[in-house]
Design an enzyme around this catalytic site. Structure first.
Site, PDB file in Angstrom:
ATOM      1  N   SER A  12     -16.642  44.963  12.575  1.00 20.77           N
ATOM      2  CA  SER A  12     -17.608  44.101  13.256  1.00 20.77           C
ATOM      3  C   SER A  12     -17.062  43.693  14.617  1.00 20.77           C
ATOM      4  O   SER A  12     -16.051  43.004  14.722  1.00 20.77           O
ATOM      5  CB  SER A  12     -17.903  42.851  12.421  1.00 20.77           C
ATOM      6  OG  SER A  12     -18.663  41.962  13.204  1.00 20.77           O
ATOM      7  N   HIS A  36     -20.287  48.019  13.719  1.00 18.14           N
ATOM      8  CA  HIS A  36     -21.188  46.990  13.196  1.00 18.14           C
ATOM      9  C   HIS A  36     -21.409  45.951  14.289  1.00 18.14           C
ATOM     10  O   HIS A  36     -20.467  45.325  14.767  1.00 18.14           O
ATOM     11  CB  HIS A  36     -20.593  46.348  11.940  1.00 18.14           C
ATOM     12  CG  HIS A  36     -21.513  45.362  11.282  1.00 18.14           C
ATOM     13  ND1 HIS A  36     -22.539  45.738  10.445  1.00 18.14           N
ATOM     14  CD2 HIS A  36     -21.583  44.011  11.367  1.00 18.14           C
ATOM     15  CE1 HIS A  36     -23.186  44.669  10.022  1.00 18.14           C
ATOM     16  NE2 HIS A  36     -22.628  43.591  10.575  1.00 18.14           N
ATOM     17  N   ASP A  38     -23.403  42.547  15.414  1.00 21.65           N
ATOM     18  CA  ASP A  38     -24.091  41.359  14.899  1.00 21.65           C
ATOM     19  C   ASP A  38     -24.889  40.681  16.002  1.00 21.65           C
ATOM     20  O   ASP A  38     -24.315  40.097  16.914  1.00 21.65           O
ATOM     21  CB  ASP A  38     -23.060  40.372  14.346  1.00 21.65           C
ATOM     22  CG  ASP A  38     -22.420  40.889  13.074  1.00 21.65           C
ATOM     23  OD1 ASP A  38     -23.170  41.135  12.112  1.00 21.65           O
ATOM     24  OD2 ASP A  38     -21.190  41.053  13.049  1.00 21.65           O
ATOM     25  N   MET A  40     -27.390  37.728  16.948  1.00 23.09           N
ATOM     26  CA  MET A  40     -27.823  36.401  16.454  1.00 23.09           C
ATOM     27  C   MET A  40     -28.640  35.689  17.525  1.00 23.09           C
ATOM     28  O   MET A  40     -28.320  35.782  18.709  1.00 23.09           O
ATOM     29  CB  MET A  40     -26.601  35.547  16.127  1.00 23.09           C
ATOM     30  CG  MET A  40     -25.630  36.197  15.168  1.00 23.09           C
ATOM     31  SD  MET A  40     -24.217  35.134  14.894  1.00 23.09           S
ATOM     32  CE  MET A  40     -23.196  36.227  13.898  1.00 23.09           C
ATOM     33  N   HIS A  69     -27.047  44.728  13.081  1.00 24.74           N
ATOM     34  CA  HIS A  69     -27.399  43.748  12.051  1.00 24.74           C
ATOM     35  C   HIS A  69     -28.124  42.598  12.741  1.00 24.74           C
ATOM     36  O   HIS A  69     -27.501  41.792  13.426  1.00 24.74           O
ATOM     37  CB  HIS A  69     -26.093  43.286  11.367  1.00 24.74           C
ATOM     38  CG  HIS A  69     -26.260  42.162  10.393  1.00 24.74           C
ATOM     39  ND1 HIS A  69     -25.188  41.463   9.873  1.00 24.74           N
ATOM     40  CD2 HIS A  69     -27.361  41.613   9.836  1.00 24.74           C
ATOM     41  CE1 HIS A  69     -25.629  40.531   9.043  1.00 24.74           C
ATOM     42  NE2 HIS A  69     -26.939  40.589   9.010  1.00 24.74           N
ATOM     43  N   MET A  71     -29.762  39.217  12.984  1.00 26.97           N
ATOM     44  CA  MET A  71     -29.873  37.885  12.372  1.00 26.97           C
ATOM     45  C   MET A  71     -30.787  37.080  13.284  1.00 26.97           C
ATOM     46  O   MET A  71     -30.358  36.156  13.989  1.00 26.97           O
ATOM     47  CB  MET A  71     -28.486  37.246  12.245  1.00 26.97           C
ATOM     48  CG  MET A  71     -27.665  37.877  11.126  1.00 26.97           C
ATOM     49  SD  MET A  71     -25.913  37.576  11.317  1.00 26.97           S
ATOM     50  CE  MET A  71     -25.517  38.994  12.316  1.00 26.97           C
ATOM     51  N   MET A 144     -24.899  40.166   1.996  1.00 20.75           N
ATOM     52  CA  MET A 144     -24.004  39.259   2.714  1.00 20.75           C
ATOM     53  C   MET A 144     -23.075  38.586   1.707  1.00 20.75           C
ATOM     54  O   MET A 144     -23.530  38.007   0.719  1.00 20.75           O
ATOM     55  CB  MET A 144     -24.794  38.178   3.462  1.00 20.75           C
ATOM     56  CG  MET A 144     -25.612  38.666   4.647  1.00 20.75           C
ATOM     57  SD  MET A 144     -24.670  39.534   5.910  1.00 20.75           S
ATOM     58  CE  MET A 144     -23.505  38.272   6.455  1.00 20.75           C
ATOM     59  N   ASP A 182     -20.916  42.630   3.744  1.00 21.80           N
ATOM     60  CA  ASP A 182     -20.551  42.050   5.042  1.00 21.80           C
ATOM     61  C   ASP A 182     -20.124  40.598   4.879  1.00 21.80           C
ATOM     62  O   ASP A 182     -20.912  39.769   4.437  1.00 21.80           O
ATOM     63  CB  ASP A 182     -21.781  42.148   5.962  1.00 21.80           C
ATOM     64  CG  ASP A 182     -21.537  41.650   7.378  1.00 21.80           C
ATOM     65  OD1 ASP A 182     -20.389  41.324   7.718  1.00 21.80           O
ATOM     66  OD2 ASP A 182     -22.521  41.600   8.142  1.00 21.80           O
TER      67      ASP A 182
HETATM   68  C1  DX5 Z   1     -21.584  37.276   9.953  1.00 17.36           C
HETATM   69  C2  DX5 Z   1     -21.621  38.696  10.418  1.00 17.36           C
HETATM   70  C3  DX5 Z   1     -20.458  39.512   9.996  1.00 17.36           C
HETATM   71  C4  DX5 Z   1     -19.131  39.042  10.515  1.00 17.36           C
HETATM   72  C5  DX5 Z   1     -18.064  39.540   9.607  1.00 17.36           C
HETATM   73  O1  DX5 Z   1     -22.777  36.669  10.306  1.00 17.36           O
HETATM   74  O2  DX5 Z   1     -22.783  39.339   9.920  1.00 17.36           O
HETATM   75  O3  DX5 Z   1     -20.656  40.882  10.318  1.00 17.36           O
HETATM   76  O4  DX5 Z   1     -18.909  39.465  11.832  1.00 17.36           O
HETATM   77  O5  DX5 Z   1     -16.865  38.986  10.005  1.00 17.36           O
HETATM   78  P1  DX5 Z   1     -15.660  38.763   8.973  1.00 17.36           P
HETATM   79  O6  DX5 Z   1     -15.241  40.110   8.485  1.00 17.36           O
HETATM   80  O7  DX5 Z   1     -14.640  38.099   9.819  1.00 17.36           O
HETATM   81  O8  DX5 Z   1     -16.164  37.892   7.854  1.00 17.36           O
HETATM   82 ZN    ZN Z   2     -22.948  41.562  10.166  1.00 19.72          ZN
END
Ligand code: DX5
Ligand code: ZN
Length: 221
Positions: A12, A36, A38, A40, A69, A71, A144, A182
């Site tokens: 990530s 990956h 993220d 948000m 991903h 969010m 998750m 994840d």
């Molecule tokens: C959280 C993200 C994850 C996060 C994982 O909202 O979707 O992908 O970056 O990070 P770690 O591996 O540090 O939990």
């Molecule tokens: Zn993620």
């Protein structure tokens, strides 16, 4: 891109050093399987990460597929732009669609219409069964194992049961759907997750906060 064969490691980028994204990309290209990413929006989750400029910049150097991903609320509004930015996989949260009053199946089909692998996500407090009506439309589901919003959180142990239940249902229906996990994934739980049925392991902190990220990816394998 084929995402179905063996356990895939998806670092990530959220946990990487944003001043040196090219170095993070080099690590993923040479040692891992998937980027990956993220995204948000500060509304679906109480945090804001990054969007198109970062995804487009990484696309210029990524030699491995990019897994976006989402969010965000109303993910359907941004599917096309992320597809055009170079995503090979796009996932969004079932509970986001439910709150928006949109049909997850329609969004999954929209993702596929751009030649992108569609995935559906559930947060830890959402029963895994919420994914089941949409499995036919998914190439992967994302379970998750922390609450979406932040990297570096502690792995929630109940996630194993959800992975097992998802795998059982996928096998029962004879579907070809990969299970991605994840949040809080590291060498201490990777083996058990794969045994439970996970095929894609997302790892942020355990890779990019490690002294030697390449060795950390090897440790996950
Ligand atoms: C959280 C993200 C994850 C996060 C994982 O909202 O979707 O992908 O970056 O990070 P770690 O591996 O540090 O939990
Ligand atoms: Zn993620």
């Amino acid at each position: 891109m084929r995402i179905m064969d063996r356990t895939l490691i998806a670092p990530s980028i959220l946990a990487a050093d944003f001043l040196h994204l090219e170095e993070a990309a080099r690590i993923v290209n040479s040692h891992a399987d998937i980027f990956h990413l993220d995204v948000m929006d500060g509304t679906f989750v109480p945090n804001i990460s990054f969007g198109f400029p970062v995804v487009e910049a990484l696309a210029r150097v990524a030699e491995k597929p990019m897994d976006v991903h989402l969010m965000i609320v109303h993910p359907e509004k941004y599917v096309e732009r992320f597809a055009k930015a170079g995503a090979s996989m796009i996932s969004f949260h079932e509970e986001a669609a439910e709150a928006d009053g949109t049909d997850p199946a329609g969004i999954l089909k929209l993702i596929r219409s751009f030649g992108v692998h569609p995935g559906l996500v559930v947060n830890p407090d959402i029963p895994v069964e919420k994914l089941f009506p949409y499995l036919e439309f998914c190439d992967y589901v994302l379970i998750m194992s922390v609450y979406a919003g932040f990297g570096g959180q502690k792995f929630i142990e109940e996630s194993y049961g959800k992975v097992r239940a998802a795998r059982k249902e996928i096998v029962r229906r004879g579907l070809d759907v990969k299970i991605e996990v994840d949040g809080g994934v590291g060498p201490g739980n990777a083996g058990a997750l794969v045994e439970a049925g996970a095929g894609i392991l997302v790892a942020g902190s355990s890779v990019f906060k490690a002294e030697d990220p390449a060795a950390a990816i090897e440790a996950l394998r």
